[in-house]
Design a protein around this motif. Structure first.
Motif, short mmCIF file in Angstrom:
data_model
loop_
_atom_site.label_atom_id
_atom_site.label_comp_id
_atom_site.label_asym_id
_atom_site.label_seq_id
_atom_site.Cartn_x
_atom_site.Cartn_y
_atom_site.Cartn_z
N GLN A 61 1.32 -1.14 -0.35
CA GLN A 61 0.01 -0.01 0.03
C GLN A 61 0.61 1.07 0.06
O GLN A 61 2.22 1.75 0.74
CB GLN A 61 -0.98 0.11 1.24
N GLU B 256 0.22 5.53 0.26
CA GLU B 256 -0.93 6.55 1.01
C GLU B 256 -0.27 7.76 0.07
O GLU B 256 0.79 8.11 -0.65
CB GLU B 256 -0.75 6.20 2.34
N ARG C 43 1.65 7.86 4.59
CA ARG C 43 1.30 9.54 3.45
C ARG C 43 3.02 10.23 3.68
O ARG C 43 3.61 10.13 4.50
CB ARG C 43 0.61 10.22 4.13
N ASP D 231 3.87 8.02 8.17
CA ASP D 231 3.90 9.03 7.65
C ASP D 231 4.81 9.47 7.75
O ASP D 231 5.84 9.68 8.89
CB ASP D 231 2.86 10.09 8.23
#
Lengths: 403, 371
Positions: free
Chosen positions: A320, A322, A340, A357
């Protein structure tokens, strides 16, 4: 059950540790390392076998074999589930009078003479499970048969400055080897051994038994068996191979080989219908590419969910990425999550890793003031890289650290 | 041993309206990039421990047989149980003429020796065109605890022609009616999954034989709502039923929604399908992809938006594909523009072609064509 004789039996040496792959091989044998989005390194050799018409393969395992054993299983993905032959996993075992680990590549085969004799083969093909290449062994066997050699060694021309990393074969004009030097300091030519040998079985058996009795031997094909056969005047031939071949034994070469898949000029075509590379792979949902994704010159596998930027990157299944995250020249293995705005360059990230992140990993070679300190950053399996953490180029994060 | 055995019908016996099932069964319509419609119900059954499943075919079932093989990919290749493909034909007593089954009861009559030979106490009769992850363990518990003669699994959705609507009182179904035409109203709509004891099923088949009834829905369900206890079990996660091309398109597009995908492809209940060796997707320099599902083996050098792209599809440089479904081995040539179309398998669209359907009428191109 009736056993038909096999002309060729392949013995695949898969027991080495692969210590130069550091954190990647901490818990698993090198041949089981994931490669190219949905493969493992050993898939290339196993696929070459079946594509060359060789359906009897012994896989010699020793170091961290669990994952490799489970992966090979009954051999179905490579069509190596056979009533007669097929793939057999051969770990060291205890015998009536002795029992010991495989002491070297030659000793590993020596300890499995009974396995080979079961098929009464004409020839034995010795392979290693840590090379990326596509090769038709049947053509090499044809050459071996035609020249009437006792042993044929696959030879690849390498740049002379790299020749000292390999076994080097000095040959006369028609390819007959008169000298074999294992990793010579001053190589006389660039004819490197690919670690692929075809032996006439009767001959090999004789030399294996002889080598076993020599207590000073390290029981290695390159260091002991081949030089001895040459010294005894056996006919040894070099078989030249011109295709793509890469030993992925180091972090650098492993990363490069993955990047080679993205380069259309490099002749390693995985989608060639006439020479498929097979792998064990559960079917998964297709990849979902989100609204903010940007993907250029990259390879992405099933079950990925991408909403960030990918440049020159290879993603395995279930990764994944982001929104706002960016990956440049990376290899990311299965089920890793990238948060992220994470910024990742020139890195290998193993499976089940969590990058939180905003983490920063690796850098471009040109941004490194001291180029000798630059290298691929590596994150071991299952590790967590915290939000805001910086992993420098060449740095390695141990498996499961940060959990 | 599991108490339940599955019988899957490869086709519905309502008027065939689906161009995608013209040369294949409803069960083997390619769906969501790499699956076939039957994979969903088959996987749901296997994930609940059902290890005896028969697929009852009607016609044009070559693609289905090819897909299912010996059942290995669903872990149904056992010695004593597993997957069977039953191909019924219906023969009249008098003149020995061979007919295609007219309805599910016809089909069941001709495979009744198989049903008699089963050891499982209960049978799941199900259609193959259901896109959902059904939790059969819960359905089985419900069936046993409710003491119902028949359990019908339904979901709250608007059905299309041929679907059955259930009128419920508590869990008891007191009326079932055919939906005649597409209806936007959300109602309790049957998914086409019925659970009953093997004995009751054999009884229904025997009576059908006596009276020459062939429609399971009409004679076993609709006319029996008072004489049998039929209970409704609600499947509350996403469910879609592929009858028409429009259904197919709409349900395919719903798969672009993360929440819907999470309900259909659950982590604890994988959707299994036939394994093919395909390489990962290669995105080239001009690739631009947004809100799309892309299956392995594709090579993309154009723009893809709001679309589902199956395995081994090539989108050449500068082609633009929007709101479309492109099935396996198709090629979209340089500079093409596609909007609201469904390309069946192995279609080659040569350079600079514009193909366009409409949201209410996605245009289907049949397989193996060159455009």
């Amino acid at each position: 059950m009736f056993k038909k004789n096999k002309e060729i039996v392949a013995m695949l040496l898969a027991g080495g540790q692969g210590s130069r792959l550091h954190v990647l091989t901490k818990n698993t044998a090198k041949p089981a390392i994931p490669f190219g989005g949905k493969y493992r390194i050993i898939d290339f050799t196993l696929s070459n076998c079946i594509n060359s018409g060789i359906d009897t393969v012994g896989v010699l395992t020793q170091y961290q074999p669990l994952e490799l054993n489970a992966y090979i299983g009954n051999g179905i993905p490579w069509d190596l589930n056979r009533l007669n032959g097929g793939v057999s996993i051969l770990p060291p075992y205890v015998k009536a009078d002795s029992g010991e680990w495989y002491k070297g590549t030659a000793n590993a085969v020596y300890q499995n003479i009974r396995f080979i004799e079961k098929y009464n083969p004409e020839y034995v093909l010795i392979l290693s499970g840590d090379h990326i290449y596509k090769m038709d062994y049947s053509k090499m066997a044809e050459y071996h048969r035609k020249t009437g050699a006792a042993c044929t060694i696959a030879a690849l021309p390498v740049p002379i400055e790299e020749a000292s990393r390999f076994g080097i074969m000095n040959t006369d004009e028609d390819g007959r080897i008169y000298e074999f030097e294992e990793k010579p300091q001053k190589p006389k030519c660039n004819n490197a051994s690919m670690g692929i040998y075809i032996f006439t079985w009767d001959k090999l058996k004789k030399y294996l038994i002889k080598d076993e009795q020599d207590t000073s031997s390290s029981h290695d094909f390159g260091a002991n068996i081949l030089p001895d056969m040459i010294a005894q005047g056996e006919k040894m031939m070099a078989y030249r191979f011109d295709g793509y071949w890469k030993d992925v034994g180091t972090i650098e070469s492993f990363w490069e080989a993955n990047m080679d898949l993205l380069n259309p000029k490099i002749p390693l075509n995985l989608s060639d219908p006439d020479w498929k590379i097979y792998s064990r792979f559960d079917p998964m949902i297709p990849q979902y590419i989100g609204k903010n994704a940007q993907i250029i010159e990259s390879m992405v596998t099933e079950n990925c969910r991408i909403d960030g930027k990918l440049w020159y990157t290879v993603l395995f299944s279930g990764v994944q990425v982001e929104k706002g995250a960016s990956l440049n020249s990376c290899v990311v293995m299965s089920n890793t999550k990238i948060g992220r705005n994470a910024d990742i360059k020139y890195a290998i990230i193993a499976d089940d890793v969590v990058i939180e992140d905003g983490a920063v990993i690796g850098d471009l070679p040109e941004n490194c003031e001291d180029s000798s300190k630059w290298g691929i950053a590596v994150i071991g399996k299952g590790a967590v890289v915290r939000s805001g953490q910086v992993v420098l180029p060449n740095e390695m994060i141990e498996p499961y650290s940060g959990r | 041993m599991n108490l339940f055995a599955g019988i899957i019908f490869s086709d519905s016996y309502i008027a065939e309206t689906n161009l995608l099932a013209k040369n294949r069964t409803l069960a083997s319509i390619p769906f969501c990039g790499r699956f076939r419609t039957v994979d969903f119900i088959l996987s749901s059954l296997v994930n609940a421990g059902v290890d005896n499943v028969a697929v009852v075919t009607k016609r044009n079932y070559a693609s289905l047989e090819d897909h299912l093989g010996g059942g290995r990919y669903w872990d149904l290749d056992h010695r004593s149980s597993g997957l069977r493909i039953l191909s019924p034909f219906y023969r009249t007593e008098n003149n020995n003429e061979v007919f295609l089954a007219r309805g599910k009861l016809d089909a069941l009559r001709s495979v009744s020796p198989y049903i008699k030979g089963l050891k499982e106490e209960y049978i799941v009769l199900t259609n193959s065109n259901i896109i959902a992850s059904i939790d059969f363990e819960r359905v089985f518990d419900f069936h046993i605890q409710s003491g119902a003669d028949i359990t019908a699994v339904y979901s709250r959705r608007s059905g299309s022609a041929g679907d059955l609507e259930l009128q419920l009182e508590g869990e008891r179904v007191h009326e079932m009616t055919y939906i005649v035409e597409e209806d936007k109203r959300v109602a309790n709509t049957a998914l086409g999954i019925y659970i009953m004891s093997r004995r009751l099923l054999l009884d229904i088949i025997r009576r059908a034989d006596e009276h020459d009834h062939y429609s399971f829905e009409k004679y076993a369900l609709i006319k029996n709502t008072s004489s049998l206890k039929i209970a409704g079990f609600e499947h509350s996660d996403f469910a879609g039923v592929v009858n028409t091309v429009k259904d197919y398109y709409d349900i395919s597009m719903k798969m672009l929604d993360c929440d819907v995908r999470a309900q259909v492809f659950r982590h604890d209940s994988p959707v299994m399908t036939r394994v093919m060796d395909t390489v990962p997707v290669l995105y080239k320099y001009n690739a631009s992809v947004e809100n799309s599902l892309i299956a392995d083996g594709c090579r993309i050098d154009g723009t893809v938006k709001n679309s589902v792209i199956f395995r081994n599809v090539t989108i050449e440089t500068g082609a633009v594909v929007e709101n479309s479904i492109i099935m396996q081995n198709s090629v979209v040539g340089r500079g093409c523009g596609l909007n609201y179309v469904i390309l069946d398998k192995n279609i080659h669209v040569s350079e600079n072609k514009y193909l366009c359907g409409a949201p209410e009428y996605p245009y289907v191109f049949v397989k193996n064509t060159r455009i």
